[in-house]
Enzyme design. Structure first.
Site, PDB file in Angstrom:
ATOM      1  CD1 TRP A 150     -75.222  47.935  23.531  1.00 38.57           C
ATOM      2  CD2 TRP A 150     -76.013  49.039  21.751  1.00 38.57           C
ATOM      3  NE1 TRP A 150     -76.557  47.642  23.400  1.00 38.57           N
ATOM      4  CE2 TRP A 150     -77.068  48.308  22.316  1.00 38.57           C
ATOM      5  CE3 TRP A 150     -76.273  49.815  20.622  1.00 38.57           C
ATOM      6  CZ2 TRP A 150     -78.357  48.324  21.801  1.00 38.57           C
ATOM      7  CZ3 TRP A 150     -77.555  49.826  20.108  1.00 38.57           C
ATOM      8  CH2 TRP A 150     -78.580  49.088  20.693  1.00 38.57           C
ATOM      9  CG  HIS A 151     -74.684  51.342  17.593  1.00 33.24           C
ATOM     10  ND1 HIS A 151     -74.296  52.180  18.604  1.00 33.24           N
ATOM     11  CD2 HIS A 151     -75.961  51.677  17.286  1.00 33.24           C
ATOM     12  CE1 HIS A 151     -75.293  52.994  18.894  1.00 33.24           C
ATOM     13  NE2 HIS A 151     -76.324  52.709  18.109  1.00 33.24           N
ATOM     14  N   GLY A 152     -71.983  47.610  17.167  1.00 33.23           N
ATOM     15  CA  GLY A 152     -71.413  46.534  16.371  1.00 33.23           C
ATOM     16  C   GLY A 152     -69.926  46.386  16.591  1.00 33.23           C
TER      17      GLY A 152
END
Lengths: 460, 288
Positions: free
Chosen positions: A319-321
């Protein structure tokens, strides 16, 4: 428009002033228009994407209420939201990964790359919007009929860029009942904003210099410096994201909207599991409610629990990257949580040892998170764990290092005060709060770094 | 009402503390050994002043010059300092201590911008020139500083000066040699002129030469630059011509003193070995 910029200061003063003088029924419109202006100052083109995402969930959730085939509609919402995320955030990553996978089987495929920049806040607002539709599907929430209220809920500017990710049940009624600014809310809001600015300007940006260079060129530093900079990054990201969250919560609080706390002293956690109940609470809560529990949670035996933890943490990382580093970061955390589940000592460790363990493990995990690629992370780990004569080579300027270390101590004291303050008598508490805010204002003025650097979580 | 009382108390405490702490912190600089602090706190008297930007800061060994000439030499140079800013320091020096015997100006600072004024804003209390320049160039900082005096002290140069209360100031040399890759990169990329005179600096330079020509010996010079820069730059000739026109024959061009890259830490700055060699050259050429 950065929270730390002068433009934002003018923007927010104008917003609060207008908010106070207009009639209650227009306050929502003002919030929405201000939110869109705020977002458009970053990149007006992505405003359409934000509106599109809002439209999808507004209309699908209305349909869900009346439809027989609720499952199809909620799936449609999830697919459309993930599609938006997939195209704008993950397409290039998956295309490249797919190409690499095929080379294992001696097949050639030139990856297709989309030349698009990542829309700001996309991960946050799609999750907020998606969570709302799932809540409507589960019957936890009646669909919002007022289009303006819904648009404001998705785009509310204090928390639009980097959360906290709010739930419709908590947020929608508050947007419906906006009233004049109350003095108590104003004071509490300002207090939170000041603490947030202190965390960002005096801690995150000041200790950032001890993180930037070692993470950019780890080959030039000894193991001790790399270990210190990974510890410093733990504080930097906490101060940066925690600072942003407090500013967001404070801004909303001024107009009477209560956002959820995103952090509750995560580095005082006694276990990795409890760390995740204290760190980025709005995201971990989201993942728990909309992913971990639907997967079966811990109800279907140990193996299934471990699998679910692993899926949730890896997807949380992703989700962060779109990067292997984030996947490994998520995997590393899931490994630590699972290990904790398997190895449970009969007698619990002393609190200080548990806290040190959690802090050390999260700091090591942050290396994957912060390193620009796996090679950098590899250099970090090999240098930290191979002790040689160069290991102790300390190349930081001692004076500035000392200032940064003092700030970290102040940060820890602030967290301790946050825990203890509710046990104090009201008068003592008020007195200490006044002293705290005054000291923080002095420190911001004297040692704040006013270079307009971005918040770390804005990139997600 | 009670809530607003809290805001008033915080504002009052902030204001009082801001004034008291900024005064204490600023006053503590009288114990600092940093040249700019010594200049404004009465300990900066010298026979020879050397003025300039980083190229002066790195190229003249203050200690060696003082020992060899048996005179007090002070390098009042700062990284990125413009002549406009340094001009303020020169006149503040004269106001405090009278005329020095000589002023050496490394003229590369005529091409520097005024960024250093922001970093030295903590001397706002002591220098009218700095105050005016800040007001003119950095109005926002000036206004914020008026609201909170602690903000005037919020600069790396103040911290540096504060640090030098506890640690003695030593003029730091640069180490290492410029790498072949760096030279190659420079030769390959488009040339960005370095020696371009900024008009404000030129006007101040002209004024200074005119005003002080009867009171102080002003020597202008260009310190060594690497061969790569000399080969590529085209702006140096008009640059020198303009400076010569106002320098009353006291101009020296040392730019091509060293052919060898081993004297350079980067293309524009000498390393420790280069600094020593250049300082000796200056002594023999200008003072003996």
């Amino acid at each position: 428009m950065e929270f730390t910029s002068l433009t934002f200061l003018f923007f927010i003063i104008l917003f609060f002033f207008s908010y106070q003088i207009i009639k209650d029924e227009y306050k929502k419109v003002l919030c929405l228009v201000s939110s869109y202006i705020f977002y458009a100052t970053w990149d007006w083109r992505f405003l359409f994407l934000l509106i599109l995402s809002s439209l999808i969930d507004f209309f699908i959730s209305l349909k869900i209420e009346k439809s027989e085939d609720k499952k199809f509609l909620v799936s449609l919402s999830v697919i459309l939201n993930l599609l938006i995320l997939g195209v704008f955030k993950y397409f290039n990553f998956f295309s490249e990964s797919f190409s690499k996978l095929l080379t294992i089987f001696s097949l050639n495929y030139d990856p297709i790359y989309l030349s698009i920049i990542l829309p700001l806040a996309i991960s946050f607002y799609t999750f907020q919007s998606m969570g709302y539709t799932i809540d409507v599907y589960k019957g936890k929430l009646k669909p919002e009929k007022n289009f303006l209220t819904f648009l404001t809920f998705i785009s509310f500017f204090p928390q639009l860029i980097a959360g906290p990710i709010m739930r419709g049940k908590k947020m929608l009624p508050q947007i419906e009942s906006l009233t004049k600014i109350k003095a108590a809310n104003l004071i509490l809001g300002l207090e939170l904003i000041i603490i947030g600015f202190f965390l960002k300007l005096c801690i995150a940006d000041r200790i950032g210099i001890y993180v930037e260079e070692p993470f950019n060129n780890p080959q030039n530093f000894g193991g001790a410096v790399l270990l210190i900079s990974s510890f410093f990054f733990s504080f930097q990201i906490y101060a940066d994201f925690g600072g942003y969250s407090l500013i967001a919560i404070g801004l909303a609080r001024v107009i009477g909207i209560k956002l959820i706390k995103n952090f509750t002293q995560p580095y005082f956690a006694h276990s990795m599991r409890s760390f995740w109940t204290k760190w980025h609470i709005s995201l971990s809560g989201w993942l728990k409610d909309y992913l971990y529990i639907p997967l079966g949670g811990n109800k279907k035996g140990k193996l299934s629990t471990f699998r679910n933890i692993m899926i949730v943490m890896i997807l949380g990382g992703l989700w962060h990257g779109a990067s292997v580093n984030f996947i490994i970061w998520g995997f590393f955390h899931s490994f630590l949580i699972i290990t904790e589940n398997i190895i449970r000592p009969k007698k619990p460790f002393p609190v200080s040892i548990s806290i040190f363990y959690v802090f050390s493990m999260t700091s090591l995990a942050w290396i994957f998170f912060r390193a620009k690629d796996l090679d950098t992370a590899y250099i970090f780990f090999t240098k930290i764990f191979s002790i040689d004569s160069y290991w102790l080579n300390f190349s930081f300027d001692l004076f500035n290092f000392l200032i940064s270390s003092i700030f970290i101590c102040i940060f820890i004291i602030l967290d301790i005060f946050e825990v203890k303050k509710n046990k104090l008598k009201k008068k003592t508490r008020t007195f200490l709060r006044i002293i705290q805010i005054t000291i923080l204002l002095w420190l911001i003025s004297f040692l704040g770094v006013f270079k307009g650097s971005n918040f770390i979580y804005f990139q997600f | 009402m009670k809530n607003f009382k809290v805001i008033l108390i915080v504002l009052f405490l902030f204001y009082m503390g801001d004034r008291v702490f900024s005064k204490i912190l600023f006053s503590s600089l009288k114990y600092s050994s940093l040249p700019i602090a010594e200049l404004y706190f009465g300990k900066g008297k010298a026979d020879i002043l050397i003025i300039g930007n980083s190229r002066a800061y790195r190229h003249f060994d203050e200690k060696l010059l003082s020992n060899e000439l048996n005179k007090k030499v002070r390098v009042l140079a700062m990284q990125g300092a413009s002549f406009e800013f340094l001009n303020i320091l020169i006149f503040d020096y004269i106001n405090i201590y009278g005329f020095p015997e000589k002023i050496l100006i490394e003229v590369s600072c005529l091409s520097s911008g005024n960024d250093q004024i922001q970093n030295n804003r903590f001397m706002y209390h002591k220098s009218e020139g700095i105050r005016n320049m800040l007001k003119l160039n950095y109005k926002r900082d000036y206004i914020i500083g008026k609201l909170s005096n602690l903000f005037f002290l919020n600069t790396s140069e103040f911290l540096n000066a504060f640090h030098k209360i506890f640690v003695n100031y030593i003029q730091p040399p640069l180490f290492g040699e410029v790498s072949k890759n760096e030279i190659q990169d420079f030769m390959n990329k488009k040339y960005k002129p370095y020696f371009l005179i900024k008009n404000n600096n030129y006007i101040k330079f002209n004024n200074l030469n005119e005003k002080l020509k009867n009171d102080v010996q002003i020597i202008s010079l260009i310190s060594p630059t690497s061969k790569a820069i000399i080969e590529r730059q085209v702006e140096m000739i008009p640059f020198i011509k303009r400076i010569k026109s106002v320098s009353h024959q006291n101009f020296y061009d040392f730019s091509d003193t060293f052919d060898d890259y081993r004297f350079f830490s980067d293309l524009l700055h000498l390393n420790e070995e280069g600094r020593d060699a250049f300082t000796k050259k200056i002594i023999s050429k200008l003072f003996k």
